[in-house]
Scaffold this active site. Structure first.
Site, short mmCIF file in Angstrom:
data_model
loop_
_atom_site.label_atom_id
_atom_site.label_comp_id
_atom_site.label_asym_id
_atom_site.label_seq_id
_atom_site.Cartn_x
_atom_site.Cartn_y
_atom_site.Cartn_z
CE LYS A 203 12.10 22.62 34.36
NZ LYS A 203 12.02 24.28 35.13
C1 R5P Z 1 13.90 24.11 39.96
O1 R5P Z 1 12.95 22.66 40.81
C2 R5P Z 1 13.72 24.77 39.73
O2 R5P Z 1 12.11 24.33 39.18
C3 R5P Z 1 13.88 24.99 38.13
O3 R5P Z 1 13.23 25.86 37.10
C4 R5P Z 1 15.21 23.73 37.15
O4 R5P Z 1 15.89 23.02 37.68
C5 R5P Z 1 15.79 24.73 36.04
O5 R5P Z 1 16.83 24.96 36.11
P1 R5P Z 1 17.68 24.50 36.12
O6 R5P Z 1 18.90 24.51 34.60
O7 R5P Z 1 19.10 24.92 37.24
O8 R5P Z 1 18.14 23.21 36.30
#
Ligand code: R5P
Length: 300
Positions: A203
């Site tokens: 990711k």
């Molecule tokens: C952040 O560290 C978290 O793991 C979230 O899963 C990630 O940032 C994704 O969430 P967002 O779309 O709010 O950035």
């Protein structure tokens, strides 16, 4: 006991039909173990080869983030529209109904809160507990260039070893610290390191310039985080650009659960990810679902 009489004597071995030997739908995943592929198939849609992950793990270092104060109220109704849920084991056990049978991507690293140095994480779950929870993948934060870079990479490689032992894929989550550049050069470095060291998928954040070089140089699927809340059309444009430039999906949190109409937004994102809809078309879907819901709730 099997019936010994009237046993059918004719057999059809389909001698002219070669057995299919189809490649697995995800890039770089052909040589993975059956169990890992089976779990990945509970994360990625087997027709599109893509995923819409709903990320709600923010509380593991941020506490009750806006939109996640009451996960039972705000998130559980969204579950039917997500392919996969990314969360901590505390939220999973306390709040997510066990009747949710799509993939769970379990937050498996943690330690410091927002008040401390975030890269100083440890592995935060035992592999046996992950198996007990029947999770589809383990997610671990990797802080390339961060103060505890090596420790965070070591967390990932240990989880990969444990996951490989039991057929559980690992999602390497590239974390961008406050002082780190968010550009393609950095994302290429971070995603490639995760893939080289064994992550089944990675990711990262979308970058406006050169994102296609990030997906091209990472030999396993990439999903993008949503990042901070944007106007809905902008978030849809980001998702569209990422998909068109090679991402295999999104792992989106705030742009869904902080939206004015989270279910409508999640459905609009699905249109982009699974049906290649343009952002403008998906925004129309968003607006029409949002309007019909408010009419339904406030009939006048
Ligand atoms: C952040 O560290 C978290 O793991 C979230 O899963 C990630 O940032 C994704 O969430 P967002 O779309 O709010 O950035």
């Amino acid at each position: 006991m099997a019936d010994k009489e009237s046993i059918k004597e004719t057999h059809n071995y389909y001698l002219n039909t070669p057995m299919k030997n189809e490649p697995f739908m995800l890039r770089g995943s052909n040589s993975l173990e059956w169990g890992i592929k089976n779990r990945l198939s509970n994360i990625f849609n087997t027709d599109s080869g893509r995923t819409v992950m709903l990320a709600i793990d923010h509380g593991y270092f941020l506490g009750p983030t806006a939109g996640l104060e009451r996960i039972d109220v705000t998130i559980v109704p969204l579950l039917p529209y997500a392919d996969t849920l990314m969360c901590t084991r505390g939220i999973l056990r306390s709040t997510i109904p066990p009747t949710f049978t799509k993939g769970i991507v379990l937050r498996a690293s943690g330690g410091p809160s927002i008040l401390k140095e975030l890269s100083n994480e440890e592995i935060a779950v035992d592999i046996e507990d992950a198996i007990r929870l029947n999770v589809a993948a383990l997610a671990v934060q990797v802080y390339i260039g961060g103060e505890y870079e090596t420790k965070s990479i070591h967390n990932m490689t240990r989880l990969v070893d444990m996951g490989n032992r039991y057929g559980i894929p690992v999602l390497g989550v590239t974390a961008v610290g406050k002082d780190m550049a968010r550009d393609a050069k950095y994302m290429r470095l971070a995603t490639r390191i995760c893939a080289e060291l064994g992550a089944s998928y990675v990711k990262t954040y979308y970058v406006d310039e050169g994102f296609e070089t990030v997906t091209a140089s990472c030999p396993v699927p990439i999903v993008i985080a949503g990042g901070k809340k944007l106007p809905e059309l902008d978030a849809l444009k980001m998702a569209y650009n990422a998909i068109q430039q090679g991402a295999a999906g999104v792992d989106m949190g705030r742009n869904i659960f902080q939206s004015e109409a989270p279910i409508a937004m999640l459905q609009a994102v699905r249109k982009i990810v699974h049906e290649n809809m343009t952002p403008e078309e998906a925004y129309e879907v968003y607006q029409s679902l949002k309007t019909s819901k408010s009419k339904h709730q406030n009939p006048k």
